[in-house]
Design a protein around this motif. Structure first.
Motif, PDB file in Angstrom:
ATOM      1  N   GLY A  86       5.629   4.622   0.691  1.00 21.85           N
ATOM      2  CA  GLY A  86       5.156   3.323   1.137  1.00 21.85           C
ATOM      3  C   GLY A  86       4.488   3.422   2.493  1.00 21.85           C
ATOM      4  O   GLY A  86       4.960   4.125   3.380  1.00 21.85           O
ATOM      5  N   VAL A  87       3.385   2.720   2.643  1.00 19.01           N
ATOM      6  CA  VAL A  87       2.636   2.696   3.901  1.00 19.01           C
ATOM      7  C   VAL A  87       2.795   1.349   4.592  1.00 19.01           C
ATOM      8  O   VAL A  87       3.118   1.279   5.781  1.00 19.01           O
TER       9      VAL A  87
ATOM     10  N   ALA B 153       5.179   1.486   7.696  1.00 11.34           N
ATOM     11  CA  ALA B 153       5.958   2.707   7.867  1.00 11.34           C
ATOM     12  C   ALA B 153       5.836   3.174   9.314  1.00 11.34           C
ATOM     13  O   ALA B 153       4.806   2.953   9.962  1.00 11.34           O
ATOM     14  N   ASP B 154       6.877   3.811   9.810  1.00 13.13           N
ATOM     15  CA  ASP B 154       6.858   4.273  11.201  1.00 13.13           C
ATOM     16  C   ASP B 154       5.671   5.191  11.465  1.00 13.13           C
ATOM     17  O   ASP B 154       5.111   5.190  12.573  1.00 13.13           O
ATOM     18  N   SER B 155       5.278   5.946  10.465  1.00 13.95           N
ATOM     19  CA  SER B 155       4.206   6.929  10.647  1.00 13.95           C
ATOM     20  C   SER B 155       2.839   6.288  10.875  1.00 13.95           C
ATOM     21  O   SER B 155       1.913   6.956  11.348  1.00 13.95           O
ATOM     22  N   VAL B 156       2.696   4.996  10.546  1.00 11.27           N
ATOM     23  CA  VAL B 156       1.385   4.342  10.689  1.00 11.27           C
ATOM     24  C   VAL B 156       1.421   3.155  11.639  1.00 11.27           C
ATOM     25  O   VAL B 156       0.377   2.548  11.905  1.00 11.27           O
ATOM     26  N   LYS B 157       2.586   2.806  12.149  1.00 10.80           N
ATOM     27  CA  LYS B 157       2.692   1.662  13.058  1.00 10.80           C
ATOM     28  C   LYS B 157       1.792   1.851  14.266  1.00 10.80           C
ATOM     29  O   LYS B 157       1.744   2.927  14.856  1.00 10.80           O
ATOM     30  N   GLY B 158       1.085   0.787  14.607  1.00  6.85           N
ATOM     31  CA  GLY B 158       0.179   0.842  15.746  1.00  6.85           C
ATOM     32  C   GLY B 158      -1.192   1.376  15.398  1.00  6.85           C
ATOM     33  O   GLY B 158      -2.113   1.292  16.218  1.00  6.85           O
ATOM     34  N   ARG B 159      -1.353   1.946  14.215  1.00  4.13           N
ATOM     35  CA  ARG B 159      -2.641   2.504  13.802  1.00  4.13           C
ATOM     36  C   ARG B 159      -3.242   1.763  12.607  1.00  4.13           C
ATOM     37  O   ARG B 159      -4.460   1.645  12.502  1.00  4.13           O
TER      38      ARG B 159
ATOM     39  N   TRP C  96       0.851  -1.181   0.000  1.00  8.52           N
ATOM     40  CA  TRP C  96       0.000   0.000   0.000  1.00  8.52           C
ATOM     41  C   TRP C  96       0.892   1.237   0.000  1.00  8.52           C
ATOM     42  O   TRP C  96       1.855   1.320   0.773  1.00  8.52           O
ATOM     43  N   PHE C  97       0.542   2.176  -0.845  1.00  7.96           N
ATOM     44  CA  PHE C  97       1.270   3.426  -0.953  1.00  7.96           C
ATOM     45  C   PHE C  97       0.270   4.572  -0.858  1.00  7.96           C
ATOM     46  O   PHE C  97      -0.929   4.385  -1.044  1.00  7.96           O
ATOM     47  N   ARG C  98       0.766   5.750  -0.588  1.00  4.60           N
ATOM     48  CA  ARG C  98      -0.104   6.923  -0.591  1.00  4.60           C
ATOM     49  C   ARG C  98       0.644   8.105  -1.179  1.00  4.60           C
ATOM     50  O   ARG C  98       1.877   8.184  -1.116  1.00  4.60           O
ATOM     51  N   GLN C  99      -0.131   9.009  -1.742  1.00  2.00           N
ATOM     52  CA  GLN C  99       0.452  10.188  -2.338  1.00  2.00           C
ATOM     53  C   GLN C  99      -0.429  11.395  -2.041  1.00  2.00           C
ATOM     54  O   GLN C  99      -1.592  11.435  -2.441  1.00  2.00           O
ATOM     55  N   ALA C 100       0.147  12.337  -1.324  1.00  5.18           N
ATOM     56  CA  ALA C 100      -0.536  13.582  -1.018  1.00  5.18           C
ATOM     57  C   ALA C 100      -0.184  14.610  -2.088  1.00  5.18           C
ATOM     58  O   ALA C 100       0.853  14.495  -2.747  1.00  5.18           O
ATOM     59  N   PRO C 101      -1.011  15.631  -2.276  1.00  2.00           N
ATOM     60  CA  PRO C 101      -0.731  16.659  -3.292  1.00  2.00           C
ATOM     61  C   PRO C 101       0.642  17.282  -3.082  1.00  2.00           C
ATOM     62  O   PRO C 101       0.992  17.680  -1.970  1.00  2.00           O
TER      63      PRO C 101
END
Length: 122
Positions: A47-48, A61-67, A36-41
């Motif tokens: 990578g997610v 990714a560290d930014s989404v771990k646990g969530r 899963w990947f994401r792209q903001a404007p």
């Protein structure tokens, strides 16, 4: 024809949840790593998370771990991304992609879905 279709995006308030789906046609998802990947404007695609073929391992990714949590339903040939405690910075178009195994960069994936918009805002 190999095809991936994402669904489940939408508008949600901060702290809310969404479940994204990545459904495959033309091939069996179980034999592939699904990223899963994401792209903001104005930003690069990032990578997610990824679930390995047969679902033996997952990376986040560290930014989404646990969530965020990945899961597979092989009977439905679908991978799910459960997103909890969403934050405004999670706002982006989310894409799923398939490759023989999880890979680190978007360029290593050949098959992509069309993306689904996730907006986190009050």
């Amino acid at each position: 024809q190999l095809q991936l279709v994402e669904s489940g995006g939408g508008l949600v308030q901060p702290g809310g949840s969404l479940r994204l789906s990545c459904a495959a046609s033309g091939f069996t998802l179980d034999y592939y790593g699904i990223g899963w990947f994401r792209q903001a404007p104005g930003k690069e695609r990032e990578g997610v998370s990824c679930i390995s073929s047969a679902g033996y391992s997952t990376d986040y990714a560290d930014s989404v771990k646990g969530r965020f949590t990945l899961s597979r339903d092989n009977a439905k040939n679908t991978v799910y991304l459960q997103m909890n405690s969403l934050k405004p910075e999670d706002t982006a178009v989310y894409y799923c992609a398939a490759e023989l195994e999880c890979a680190g960069t978007p360029s290593e994936y050949v098959t992509w879905g069309q993306g689904t918009q996730v907006t986190v805002s009050s």
